[in-house]
Design an enzyme around this catalytic site. Structure first.
Site, short mmCIF file in Angstrom:
data_model
loop_
_atom_site.label_atom_id
_atom_site.label_comp_id
_atom_site.label_asym_id
_atom_site.label_seq_id
_atom_site.Cartn_x
_atom_site.Cartn_y
_atom_site.Cartn_z
N LEU A 54 0.86 -1.19 0.00
CA LEU A 54 0.00 0.00 0.00
C LEU A 54 0.89 1.24 0.00
O LEU A 54 1.75 1.37 0.86
CB LEU A 54 -0.81 -0.04 1.30
CG LEU A 54 -1.96 0.91 1.48
CD1 LEU A 54 -3.09 0.56 0.52
CD2 LEU A 54 -2.46 0.83 2.92
N HIS A 55 0.72 2.11 -0.97
CA HIS A 55 1.53 3.33 -0.94
C HIS A 55 0.94 4.52 -1.68
O HIS A 55 1.51 5.61 -1.65
CB HIS A 55 2.93 3.06 -1.51
CG HIS A 55 2.94 2.90 -2.99
ND1 HIS A 55 2.52 1.76 -3.61
CD2 HIS A 55 3.31 3.75 -3.98
CE1 HIS A 55 2.63 1.90 -4.91
NE2 HIS A 55 3.10 3.10 -5.17
N ARG A 56 -0.18 4.34 -2.37
CA ARG A 56 -0.72 5.46 -3.17
C ARG A 56 -1.05 6.64 -2.28
O ARG A 56 -1.67 6.48 -1.22
CB ARG A 56 -1.99 5.05 -3.91
CG ARG A 56 -1.84 3.94 -4.92
CD ARG A 56 -1.98 4.45 -6.35
NE ARG A 56 -0.72 4.94 -6.84
CZ ARG A 56 0.23 4.17 -7.39
NH1 ARG A 56 0.07 2.87 -7.51
NH2 ARG A 56 1.34 4.72 -7.83
#
Ligand code: UD1
Ligand code: UDP
Length: 353
Positions: A194-196
């Site tokens: 997860l990084h957006r």
């Protein structure tokens, strides 16, 4: 031929690696923008994937994105003027791509955009801004799929479009057979990344996602991107995850480790673009739950591999429960090509220059 290959982040290094492997020091100059400045997000991949040491490695100030892009444009512009390239290759939709596109455009240098034509039609995403600019100023556009080509034709881009497949499949073909990790995992674990920005920079969204993961009570391995690590701590979620009996946190892992984890996991939960592509490879073939409202990889959804889940806790927990019962993929071909995209791209560049 004398081309520059510009890259600045983890996915650009991985996706440029098969292209670089098809070039020689005499025909290409490698430029690392330094956008991913931590060793474990940048240089580690250059070493692990046996990419030649970059001819230029930029050091950027740890400032805001606009200032970083400005700094990159100035530094890349100087290199472009000194080296007089026939063309530059940029890959994807990062701030490095935007800076590479503008510095080349203003120095009258031919631009080849690898992974052209991807669209999410989600204007919250900085990547959408970057790729639209890059596509519209590029001379040669390497679209991974016919759907990407259709997007470019609709927008009437001025450059020439070639459908090539995605070089990530080349990378998976090459590196999956030698993938390895010492990370100990429970049986039937789910792999999460997860990084957006639109997911992790918003406290409510990140909290909802993490609650959905915890509510599912499933074994989850979560290699955490530095941006996400920062936000989890800021929003008071990090300790909660650490205390959980089901979520295992690690730092970002190397590419050979990631491929091994993707091969071994039950399925993947992610908001990553590259992971949605890799998981379609016959060498991985894992279902993906996509934690986004809109996808820029509809090919993976249409192939029955990715499923759009959004960011609501109850939808995430429900999708996990359903996928645990039916984790098998029934298709065998990747919509992102056979693993020869880099060969096609370099052939076209050699014909042009
Ligand atoms: C960038 C790309 C994104 C890509 C991702 C791959 C843009 C706009 N975004 O997102 O498209 O999917 O890389 O992982 O270009 N940080 C570190 N160490 C690093 C790099 C970043 O701590 O080596 C932290 C910093 O707090 C930094 C933040 O992450 O401010 C964001 O970094 P940035 O490179 O701007 O964007 P990413 O989220 O990494
Ligand atoms: N990746 C990796 N280690 C990690 C997380 C991801 O090697 O800890 C790889 C992943 O397999 C894929 C690429 O990094 O090849 C995707 O990068 P990311 O998700 O950061 O960016 P995106 O693809 O969304 O732009």
């Amino acid at each position: 031929m004398k081309i520059a290959i510009i890259m600045g982040t983890r996915p650009e290094i991985i996706k440029m690696s098969p292209i670089i492997a098809r070039t020689k020091k005499s025909d290409s100059v490698i430029i690392f923008s330094g956008q991913h400045y931590d060793y474990e997000m940048g240089m580690r991949f250059i070493e692990e994937l046996r990419i030649r040491t970059p001819d230029y490695s930029l050091k950027l100030g740890k400032t805001d994105p606009a200032s970083q892009i400005g700094e990159m444009i100035i530094k890349l512009s100087k290199i472009t003027q000194d080296e007089k390239f026939d063309a530059v290759l940029i890959q994807g939709d990062t701030n490095t791509v935007l800076a590479g596109a503008i510095s080349s455009l203003k120095n009258h240098t031919h631009i080849g955009h690898v992974e052209a034509g991807i669209r999410s039609y989600d204007w919250r995403m900085p990547e959408e801004h970057n790729r639209i600019v890059a596509d519209h100023v590029s001379d040669t556009l390497f679209a991974p799929t016919y759907n990407n080509k259709k997007n470019l034709l609709q927008e009437k881009v001025h450059g020439d479009i070639f459908v090539t497949g995605n070089t990530i499949i080349d990378a998976v073909e090459k590196f999956a057979p030698i993938s390895k990790t010492n990370i100990v995992t429970p049986d039937n674990f789910i792999l999460l990344t997860l990084h957006r920005a639109e997911n992790v920079d918003d406290k409510n969204t990140l909290t909802r996602i993490m609650n959905g993961i915890l509510d599912s009570k499933s074994n989850v391995l979560f290699p955490v991107h530095p941006r996400t690590q920062l936000r989890l701590r800021q929003f008071g979620l990090y300790e909660k995850l650490k205390r959980s009996q089901t979520v295992i946190l690690t730092g970002p892992v190397s590419y050979l480790e990631m491929l091994d984890l993707m091969k071994r996991c039950l399925f993947v939960i992610t908001d990553s673009g590259g992971i949605q592509e890799e998981t379609t490879s016959p060498k991985i073939r894992k279902k993906v739950l996509v934690l986004r409202e809109k996808t820029d990889r509809p090919e993976a959804v249409n192939a029955g591999i990715s499923k759009m889940v959004g960011t609501e806790s109850n939808m995430i927990a429900k999708a996990i429960a359903e996928t645990i019962k039916d984790p098998v993929i029934h298709t065998s071909k990747s919509p992102y090509g056979k693993g020869n995209a880099s060969e096609v791209i370099i052939k076209i560049m050699k014909e042009l220059f």
